[in-house]
Structure formats: structure tokens, C-alpha cells
Design an enzyme around this catalytic site. Structure first.
Site, mmCIF file in Angstrom:
data_model
loop_
_atom_site.group_PDB
_atom_site.id
_atom_site.type_symbol
_atom_site.label_atom_id
_atom_site.label_comp_id
_atom_site.label_asym_id
_atom_site.label_seq_id
_atom_site.Cartn_x
_atom_site.Cartn_y
_atom_site.Cartn_z
ATOM 1 N N ASP A 95 35.490 51.221 -0.716
ATOM 2 C CA ASP A 95 35.706 50.801 -2.197
ATOM 3 C C ASP A 95 34.746 51.891 -2.957
ATOM 4 O O ASP A 95 33.754 52.232 -2.630
ATOM 5 C CB ASP A 95 35.110 49.498 -2.274
ATOM 6 N N HIS A 97 34.778 51.609 -6.480
ATOM 7 C CA HIS A 97 34.360 50.836 -7.741
ATOM 8 C C HIS A 97 32.980 50.964 -8.016
ATOM 9 O O HIS A 97 32.109 50.224 -7.360
ATOM 10 C CB HIS A 97 34.863 49.501 -7.854
ATOM 11 N N SER A 148 37.375 45.148 1.004
ATOM 12 C CA SER A 148 35.961 45.201 1.139
ATOM 13 C C SER A 148 35.000 44.079 1.784
ATOM 14 O O SER A 148 34.149 44.139 2.060
ATOM 15 C CB SER A 148 35.352 45.409 -0.290
HETATM 16 C C1 B12 Z 1 38.388 50.371 -13.434
HETATM 17 C C2 B12 Z 1 39.148 49.683 -12.367
HETATM 18 C C3 B12 Z 1 39.411 50.918 -11.244
HETATM 19 C C4 B12 Z 1 38.817 52.393 -11.454
HETATM 20 C C5 B12 Z 1 37.400 52.416 -10.949
HETATM 21 C C6 B12 Z 1 36.507 53.474 -11.651
HETATM 22 C C7 B12 Z 1 35.103 53.122 -11.294
HETATM 23 N N1 B12 Z 1 34.257 54.026 -11.359
HETATM 24 O O1 B12 Z 1 34.351 52.134 -10.817
HETATM 25 C C8 B12 Z 1 39.650 53.019 -10.275
HETATM 26 C C9 B12 Z 1 41.008 53.504 -11.288
HETATM 27 C C10 B12 Z 1 39.233 54.227 -9.600
HETATM 28 C C11 B12 Z 1 40.265 52.023 -9.325
HETATM 29 C C12 B12 Z 1 40.836 52.268 -8.410
HETATM 30 C C13 B12 Z 1 41.357 51.196 -7.486
HETATM 31 N N2 B12 Z 1 41.521 49.902 -7.875
HETATM 32 CO CO1 B12 Z 1 40.575 49.098 -9.261
HETATM 33 N N3 B12 Z 1 40.382 48.443 -10.886
HETATM 34 C C14 B12 Z 1 39.279 48.499 -11.829
HETATM 35 C C15 B12 Z 1 39.537 47.458 -13.022
HETATM 36 C C16 B12 Z 1 40.409 47.698 -14.083
HETATM 37 C C17 B12 Z 1 38.091 47.205 -13.688
HETATM 38 C C18 B12 Z 1 37.154 46.952 -12.554
HETATM 39 C C19 B12 Z 1 35.766 47.014 -13.120
HETATM 40 O O2 B12 Z 1 34.859 47.819 -13.404
HETATM 41 N N4 B12 Z 1 35.216 45.889 -13.757
HETATM 42 C C20 B12 Z 1 33.918 45.705 -14.586
HETATM 43 C C21 B12 Z 1 32.816 45.198 -13.730
HETATM 44 C C22 B12 Z 1 31.488 45.372 -14.482
HETATM 45 O O3 B12 Z 1 33.064 44.209 -13.032
HETATM 46 P P1 B12 Z 1 32.443 43.916 -11.556
HETATM 47 O O4 B12 Z 1 32.512 45.154 -10.628
HETATM 48 O O5 B12 Z 1 33.175 42.718 -11.208
HETATM 49 O O6 B12 Z 1 31.064 43.995 -11.849
HETATM 50 C C23 B12 Z 1 30.388 42.703 -12.367
HETATM 51 C C24 B12 Z 1 30.120 41.348 -11.378
HETATM 52 O O7 B12 Z 1 31.084 41.339 -10.649
HETATM 53 C C25 B12 Z 1 28.730 41.883 -10.661
HETATM 54 N N5 B12 Z 1 28.569 42.486 -9.558
HETATM 55 C C26 B12 Z 1 29.227 43.682 -9.444
HETATM 56 N N6 B12 Z 1 28.856 43.999 -8.126
HETATM 57 C C27 B12 Z 1 27.725 43.127 -7.823
HETATM 58 C C28 B12 Z 1 26.888 43.178 -6.347
HETATM 59 C C29 B12 Z 1 25.920 42.093 -6.577
HETATM 60 C C30 B12 Z 1 24.979 42.173 -5.406
HETATM 61 C C31 B12 Z 1 25.859 41.248 -7.705
HETATM 62 C C32 B12 Z 1 24.843 40.059 -7.401
HETATM 63 C C33 B12 Z 1 26.691 41.026 -8.561
HETATM 64 C C34 B12 Z 1 27.813 42.060 -8.918
HETATM 65 O O8 B12 Z 1 28.015 42.262 -11.884
HETATM 66 C C35 B12 Z 1 28.949 42.981 -12.768
HETATM 67 C C36 B12 Z 1 28.498 42.893 -14.145
HETATM 68 O O9 B12 Z 1 28.379 41.686 -14.645
HETATM 69 C C37 B12 Z 1 39.951 46.296 -12.068
HETATM 70 C C38 B12 Z 1 40.804 45.306 -12.729
HETATM 71 C C39 B12 Z 1 39.960 44.104 -13.667
HETATM 72 N N7 B12 Z 1 40.472 44.167 -14.777
HETATM 73 O O10 B12 Z 1 38.899 43.654 -13.036
HETATM 74 C C40 B12 Z 1 40.968 46.839 -10.899
HETATM 75 C C41 B12 Z 1 40.865 46.287 -9.510
HETATM 76 C C42 B12 Z 1 39.267 45.932 -9.003
HETATM 77 N N8 B12 Z 1 41.150 47.296 -8.712
HETATM 78 C C43 B12 Z 1 42.049 47.018 -7.935
HETATM 79 C C44 B12 Z 1 42.810 48.135 -7.040
HETATM 80 C C45 B12 Z 1 44.095 47.395 -6.003
HETATM 81 C C46 B12 Z 1 42.385 49.447 -6.958
HETATM 82 C C47 B12 Z 1 42.970 50.372 -6.132
HETATM 83 C C48 B12 Z 1 43.240 50.075 -4.804
HETATM 84 C C49 B12 Z 1 44.152 50.813 -6.606
HETATM 85 C C50 B12 Z 1 44.990 51.968 -6.211
HETATM 86 N N9 B12 Z 1 45.790 51.754 -5.434
HETATM 87 O O11 B12 Z 1 44.604 52.946 -6.532
HETATM 88 C C51 B12 Z 1 41.960 51.498 -6.192
HETATM 89 C C52 B12 Z 1 41.099 51.395 -5.147
HETATM 90 C C53 B12 Z 1 40.038 52.509 -5.180
HETATM 91 C C54 B12 Z 1 38.933 52.360 -4.054
HETATM 92 N N10 B12 Z 1 38.999 52.831 -2.772
HETATM 93 O O12 B12 Z 1 37.899 51.523 -4.582
HETATM 94 C C55 B12 Z 1 42.228 45.454 -7.893
HETATM 95 C C56 B12 Z 1 41.731 44.829 -6.616
HETATM 96 C C57 B12 Z 1 42.409 43.699 -6.057
HETATM 97 C C58 B12 Z 1 42.670 43.827 -4.676
HETATM 98 N N11 B12 Z 1 43.770 43.557 -4.433
HETATM 99 O O13 B12 Z 1 41.733 44.018 -3.981
HETATM 100 C C59 B12 Z 1 41.670 45.284 -9.077
HETATM 101 C C60 B12 Z 1 41.486 43.924 -9.213
HETATM 102 C C61 B12 Z 1 43.128 45.503 -10.075
HETATM 103 C C62 B12 Z 1 44.404 44.357 -9.664
HETATM 104 N N12 B12 Z 1 44.402 43.242 -9.988
HETATM 105 O O14 B12 Z 1 45.075 45.185 -9.166
HETATM 106 N N13 B12 Z 1 39.975 50.808 -10.112
#
Ligand code: B12
Lengths: 207, 377
Positions: A95, A97, A148
Site C-alpha cells: 500500500d 497511500h 492491506s
Molecule cells: C489519493 C488516493 C490515491 C493516491 C494516493 C496518493 C498518496 N500519496 O497517498 C493514488 C493515486 C496513488 C492511489 C492509488 C491507488 N488507490 Co487510491 N485512493 C485515493 C483516495 C482518492 C484518497 C485517499 C486519501 O488520501 N484519503 C485522505 C486521507 C487523509 O484519509 P485516510 O487515509 O483514511 O486517513 C485518515 C484516517 O483514516 C486516519 N488514519 C489513517 N491512517 C491511520 C493510521 C492509524 C494508526 C490511525 C489511528 C488512524 C489513521 O487518519 C487520517 C486523517 O484523519 C481514495 C478514495 C477516497 N476518496 O478516499 C482512493 C482509494 C483508497 N484507493 C483505492 C484504490 C483501489 C487504489 C489503487 C489500487 C487503484 C489503482 N488500481 O491504481 C491504487 C493502489 C496503490 C497502492 N498500492 O497503494 C480504493 C481502495 C478500495 C479498495 N478496494 O481497497 C479507494 C478507496 C478508492 C476506491 N473507492 O476505489 N490512490
């Protein structure tokens, strides 16, 4: 009442923060005091996030302002004294992200935890190594993909195998993570956002 | 029943759901990209390289599940398509990645802040053409898009002959400017731009939007449901502060939706992540003309309460449930959902897209549960 720098930080006023830091340093203010004011601002930001006034984009902007200010102040010898404790963080194997993970790291650092950030695509062995090396009692794993869950589970198993599970609390987070997933993985807690990560660390490291 | 009669029955069901009329049976449709090839033992490399394979394996999946239809038909190469959506380079299985691994969006800061000005100066299409070589071989891109244009009528025919409905079959492609730019700049950089150089970003958005609206208005008439995605991935309420969302996201969605509806197209709000905060805004969109297509994170109870009498919902079996849950969990989820909607305005569908590691037994349980609990009349 928070002072001007903390308020500028909390209001995400980047120019003002930079100007106040610069003026403070020029005026001979202790860099550590300025750093603490920035942290105070980050605490306010966390509170605003919790009450729904701020959203993720605000946390991203806050992280950016804080990182720059903290780096400038550290370069001038600023430090906040002893930290509240150590945390190891990373995005799990397979992963890449890192936006959410980075926010968690920044908020933890803002709250004065010492965070070892292992980056993305981190295999279980690397987590174990870092936990051993730092002696951190808290391990945080981030994962945004359904694939993951297994690496998270493997990491918890590896902690167990290394005899570390008893002294390390494990928190997981990231978009799709749910209570079901927490159970599957065998983590101690699930955090829905960066504030939850700070709260969990506070709870575990205070004990 | 003949396949044509089946097609008509299913088509009516879906149409009724969109119109919020009572159905005999809650319609159920398939949506998934990587699951279909994985389930059929096709490598991701084959799925990504051969435009015909992606169509065939999707249709095979729809037949094997025997659902009412499909959200997107598949067909064409997915990686150039994703490049056009997010202006990003992609890692392709079999070329850059192991043959059976998932394709990867390689998000990076490819677009610069000067490019905002370039968009304003050159116009969107011209800019896009000049930008392409930074993320894909333009010849490869042209061939892929050409294949889709040429083969779409045949693909639609094949689904219909097999008795299945394609929800999103409109011959056009739109996207709000936010999504293009966020992909090209990379999410983190783009979000910072919204704080630091909002006027520059907005000027570029307005140029993109004007060209999109013109393209929508020029869409040729066509027979089916005429659905089209108006997608939101990085523009979700949970990610974007309200004052930014109100300025950079919502006005563009409204304008695109209204333009689409004016030419008889059904906007399918394919919205990932949590949009609960702004669900009330859906009241501003034309009633019974759009479908919300969420991924499991938006609060459907709130949706029902606020716009249940105005808009249908297609979704929203969560990806994590399909991958990590059990068939019993899936059954329970579907049961709750059917109960919530009481036979109106519901099209059951995997949320976003069934992930690569969906357990086949969960996918089968989803369809079986939909058939069992979905009987209304
Ligand atoms: C941006 C993004 C990307 C970017 C990532 C850029 C980067 N530098 O991170 C890129 C384009 C690279 C990407 C790639 C992929 N992505 Co993407 N991506 C997203 C997107 C649009 C936003 C994710 C994000 O950053 N959210 C914002 C952050 C801040 O939120 P968060 O991570 O959840 O974190 C918050 C909380 O969860 C928490 N938190 C996070 N981590 C932790 C850890 C602990 C310990 C704690 C307590 C809290 C906590 O705190 C954070 C802040 O409050 C989502 C869709 C969406 N709208 O969510 C899809 C999404 C996550 N991606 C997805 C997918 C499928 C992929 C790809 C597989 C697509 C592809 N085939 O290319 C690849 C996989 C890459 C890889 N190997 O990881 C899917 C995952 C669903 C699934 N089936 O598993 C999503 C949900 C989109 C979808 N619905 O299809 N992606």
C-alpha cells in the site's frame, strides 16, 4: 488564551505564521517557546477538527505550515523538551497511500510525540525492527486498501513471534478499516482519524 | 422468457427504481473491474492489455451472476482511461508490474502551477493534448480511445442480446475539473493550491468546465438508460473543507448535472468516501433524474431522510465487506438495505467497485441475498 502565533497557526494563516516566527527569532525570543506556541496551534486545530469545524484539507494545510515552521525553529535550536513518548508509524506492505498516514504523523508530532515514520509499503519485518530499535510502546499501521488487511495481520503475528506483543499496543487506521477488520487483524484499537491516533497514544502512553 | 423479454423486464425495473416507483423485485447490478478477471483466472496483464478481454470477462461475470445488469460495461483498456481521468501515469501489469498484480496509479506532481495558466491560455483540449506525453504515449492513448469509440455499439448490443442492461451507457465522458487537476497535481499539492493560489485554480477550472458543458450539450441522442458518471473521488465532503467545497466542487457538479439532464442523460453521482455533510445539497438537483452511487461510507439513512423522495441510490456494498466479511455479513447488509428503502429507489450494487480480493462466495451471497430479500410485489 492562546497567543498570536498559536492563533495564526490555528487559523491556517501561513504568511502570518512565517512572519511571526521570523519576527520572534529576530527579536531574540527562545525558539523552543515559539515551537511550543506552534504546537498549541496544532492542538487547537485538532479540536476544531473534532468539532467538525475543520476537515481533512485543513489538516493537510496545517501539517504543511507546521512542518515548515518546526523545521525552521529546530534549525535555530528549538525543542520542546522531553517528548510524551515514542510511536512507530507506517503504511503497510503493498500500500502506498500516505496522505492519511502523514497527517497522523504530523498531528502526533504536533502533540509532542516522537514518531518514527517508516513511510509506505512497509513489510512486517521492518515494523518489528523499528519497534525493537526504538523501544516504542505504540505501533500504528495505516492501510487504505482491502488487500492491506493481511499485511496488518502478518505484522501483528510477527510482533507476537518476536515476543513483543505484550509490551506494544497496536493501532490501525485508514479509509476501509472497520471494527471487523480490527478483529481480523488482531490490533488493540482502531482510529477513525488523526485525532483518534493522538487520543490513543495519549491513553496508552499516560498509563 | 426470451433474452429480449428479460432485457425489457430488467430495463423497466431499473427505470422504475430511478423514478422511485414500486418495483416487483429490487434490481441488482454488477460493478467491479479487477474482480472479474481474477474470478475467471485471467491475468491482470491480459485484462489491461487486451481491450476485448476486458469486455468479454465483464460480460461473462454478469452472465455468471445473472444479475439485472451492470453499472459500467467494461471494454477498452482501463489504464489509458484512468490516465485520462486523473492525468496520471499508470503502472501496467505485465509491463511495469508483475503480470497478475493490480494496475497502479502513479500519482505524482506532473502538472505544475504554471499549467493552470497554460490551461487558461490554450484552452482545455489543446492543453490536454500537449500534456499527454508527460503521462502516456499519445499514440497508445489515441488507439485505446479509438477502440472504445469504435466498439461501444457492439458491446452494448452484446449485453442487450444476452438480456442485460447497462446503466451507464451514455456516449460521452465528463468529469468535474477538480478531479482532473487533483490527479495531475497530486492530491496533497492540489489541496495546498486551493489554500495558496485559489484564484489561479478557479480560472483553470472555469475554462475546463466551459468545454465540458459544451461537450455535454453536443451529446448525440441515444436509446438506453443513458447513465453517465459524474464522479467524485478526491472531492468528497469528508476531504474538503466546506468553504472550499462550496467554491471548487459543488457549483461544477450542479452545472454538469443540469446540462446532462437537459439532454436526457441520467447523471450517476459515483461518489467515493463520505459525502454525508453535503447530502442536503442534493435537494438542489432535478428530482428523479439522477442516481447517487456511493461506496459504503456515506450515511444512507440521512440520504433517505433528506432526498429519499427525490433520488434513487445505486450501491453501496462496501469493498471491505466483500473482501473481509463473510456471506452471512453480506446477507445481513443487503437485508438492512432493502428494509431501509422499502422497494423504492434502490438498485443494489457493489460500492464503488468490487475489489480484486472480493471473496467469490461473498459476491454470490450478494446476488442471492438481493434476490431473496429484494422481492417486493
Ligand atoms: C489519493 C488516493 C490515491 C493516491 C494516493 C496518493 C498518496 N500519496 O497517498 C493514488 C493515486 C496513488 C492511489 C492509488 C491507488 N488507490 Co487510491 N485512493 C485515493 C483516495 C482518492 C484518497 C485517499 C486519501 O488520501 N484519503 C485522505 C486521507 C487523509 O484519509 P485516510 O487515509 O483514511 O486517513 C485518515 C484516517 O483514516 C486516519 N488514519 C489513517 N491512517 C491511520 C493510521 C492509524 C494508526 C490511525 C489511528 C488512524 C489513521 O487518519 C487520517 C486523517 O484523519 C481514495 C478514495 C477516497 N476518496 O478516499 C482512493 C482509494 C483508497 N484507493 C483505492 C484504490 C483501489 C487504489 C489503487 C489500487 C487503484 C489503482 N488500481 O491504481 C491504487 C493502489 C496503490 C497502492 N498500492 O497503494 C480504493 C481502495 C478500495 C479498495 N478496494 O481497497 C479507494 C478507496 C478508492 C476506491 N473507492 O476505489 N490512490
Amino acid at each position: 488564551m492562546a497567543n498570536e502565533l498559536a492563533m495564526a497557526m490555528a487559523d491556517l494563516d501561513e504568511e502570518k505564521v512565517q512572519a511571526l516566527v521570523k519576527a520572534g527569532l529576530a527579536g531574540g525570543v527562545d525558539p523552543s517557546a515559539l515551537l511550543n506556541e506552534c504546537r498549541e496551534g496544532m492542538t487547537l486545530i485538532g479540536q476544531r477538527f473534532e468539532t467538525g469545524e475543520y476537515y481533512l484539507s485543513d489538516l493537510i494545510m496545517a501539517g504543511e505550515i507546521f512542518k515548515t515552521a518546526a523545521a525552521d525553529l529546530a534549525a535555530q535550536g528549538g525543542s520542546s523538551g522531553p517528548t510524551k513518548g515514542k510511536v512507530v508509524m507506517g503504511t503497510v506492505k503493498g500500500d502506498i497511500h500516505d496522505i492519511g498516514k502523514d497527517i497522523v504523523v504530523t498531528m502526533l508530532r504536533g502533540a509532542n510525540y516522537e514518531v518514527t515514520d517508516l513511510g509506505v509499503d512497509v513489510p512486517p519485518a521492518k515494523f518489528i525492527e523499528a519497534v525493537k530499535e526504538t523501544g516504542a510502546p505504540v505501533l500504528g499501521m495505516s492501510g487504505l486498501l482491502t488487500i492491506s488487511f493481511d499485511p496488518m495481520k502478518e505484522t501483528v503475528a510477527a510482533l507476537q513471534a518476536a515476543g513483543l506483543r505484550g509490551r506494544v499496543k497496536v493501532m490501525i487506521g485508514g479509509g476501509p478499516v472497520s471494527e471487523q477488520v480490527r478483529e481480523y487483524v488482531g490490533a488493540d484499537a482502531l482510529g477513525v482519524d488523526a485525532q483518534a491516533a493522538v487520543a490513543l497514544a495519549g491513553q496508552w502512553l499516560a498509563a | 422468457m426470451s433474452n429480449e423479454a428479460l432485457y425489457q423486464q430488467r430495463y423497466d425495473r431499473i427505470k422504475k427504481a430511478i423514478n422511485l416507483e414500486l418495483v416487483d423485485q429490487v434490481p441488482v447490478v454488477y460493478m467491479g473491474s479487477a474482480f472479474a478477471p481474477r474470478w475467471h483466472g485471467m491475468t491482470m496483464a491480459e485484462f489491461c492489455e487486451n481491450p476485448e478481454s476486458s469486455f468479454q470477462v465483464n460480460l461473462a461475470t454478469v452472465k455468471r451472476l445473472d444479475v439485472d445488469g451492470v453499472n459500467l460495461a467494461g471494454g477498452g483498456r482501463i489504464t489509458p482511461l484512468l490516465t485520462s481521468l486523473w492525468m496520471a501515469r499508470l503502472g501496467v501489469p505485465g509491463r511495469d508490474l508483475p503480470a497478475d498484480s493490480l494496475w497502479q496509479v502513479r500519482e505524482a506532481e506532473v502538472m505544475t502551477t504554471d499549467d493552470y495558466d497554460a490551461i487558461v491560455n490554450m484552452g482545455w483540449s489543446a492543453f490536454f493534448g500537449s500534456y499527454l506525453p508527460r503521462v502516456i504515449d499519445p499514440q497508445e492513448f489515441g488507439m485505446s480511445m479509438g477502440w472504445v469509440m469504435q466498439n461501444t455499439p457492439r458491446i452494448q448490443q452484446a449485453y442487450r442480446e444476452a438480456g442485460y442492461v447497462i446503466v451507464c451507457d451514455a456516449p460521452a465522458n465528463v468529469n468535474i475539473p477538480f478531479e482532473y487537476l487533483c490527479g495531475g497535481r497530486s492530491m496533497q499539492k492540489f489541496f495546498l493550491d486551493l489554500y495558496r493560489i485559489p484564484d489561479k485554480v478557479k480560472a483553470a477550472m472555469d475554462v475546463i468546465q466551459a468545454e465540458q458543458i459544451a461537450a455535454i450539450k453536443a451529446a448525440p441522442p441515444f436509446g438506453g438508460i443513458r447513465g453517465i458518471w459524474v464522479g467524485g473521488w478526491r472531492s468528497a465532503s469528508a476531504l474538503v473543507a466546506p468553504r472550499l467545497w462550496n467554491k471548487f466542487v459543488w457549483p461544477y457538479i450542479v452545472e454538469q448535472v443540469e446540462a446532462l439532464v437537459s439532454v436526457g442523460i441520467t447523471p450517476v453521482l459515483h461518489w467515493d468516501q463520505d459525502w454525508t455533510r453535503d447530502l442536503v445539497r442534493l435537494q438542489e438537483l432535478p428530482a428523479k433524474k439522477c442516481i447517487l452511487n456511493p461506496d459504503g461510507m456515506t450515511d444512507l439513512r440521512k440520504f433517505k431522510e433528506l432526498v429519499g423522495d427525490r433520488m434513487a441510490m445505486m450501491g453501496d456494498i462496501p469493498a471491505s465487506l466483500l473482501a473481509a466479511g463473510t456471506p452471512d455479513d453480506v446477507y445481513a447488509y443487503v437485508k438492512d438495505q432493502v428494509a431501509l428503502f422499502e422497494g423504492r429507489g434502490l438498485i443494489l450494487c457493489p460500492g464503488c467497485d468490487a475489489p480484486i480480493n472480493t471473496k467469490p462466495e461473498n459476491m454470490e451471497a450478494f446476488v442471492a441475498a438481493a434476490r431473496e430479500y429484494g422481492k417486493v410485489g
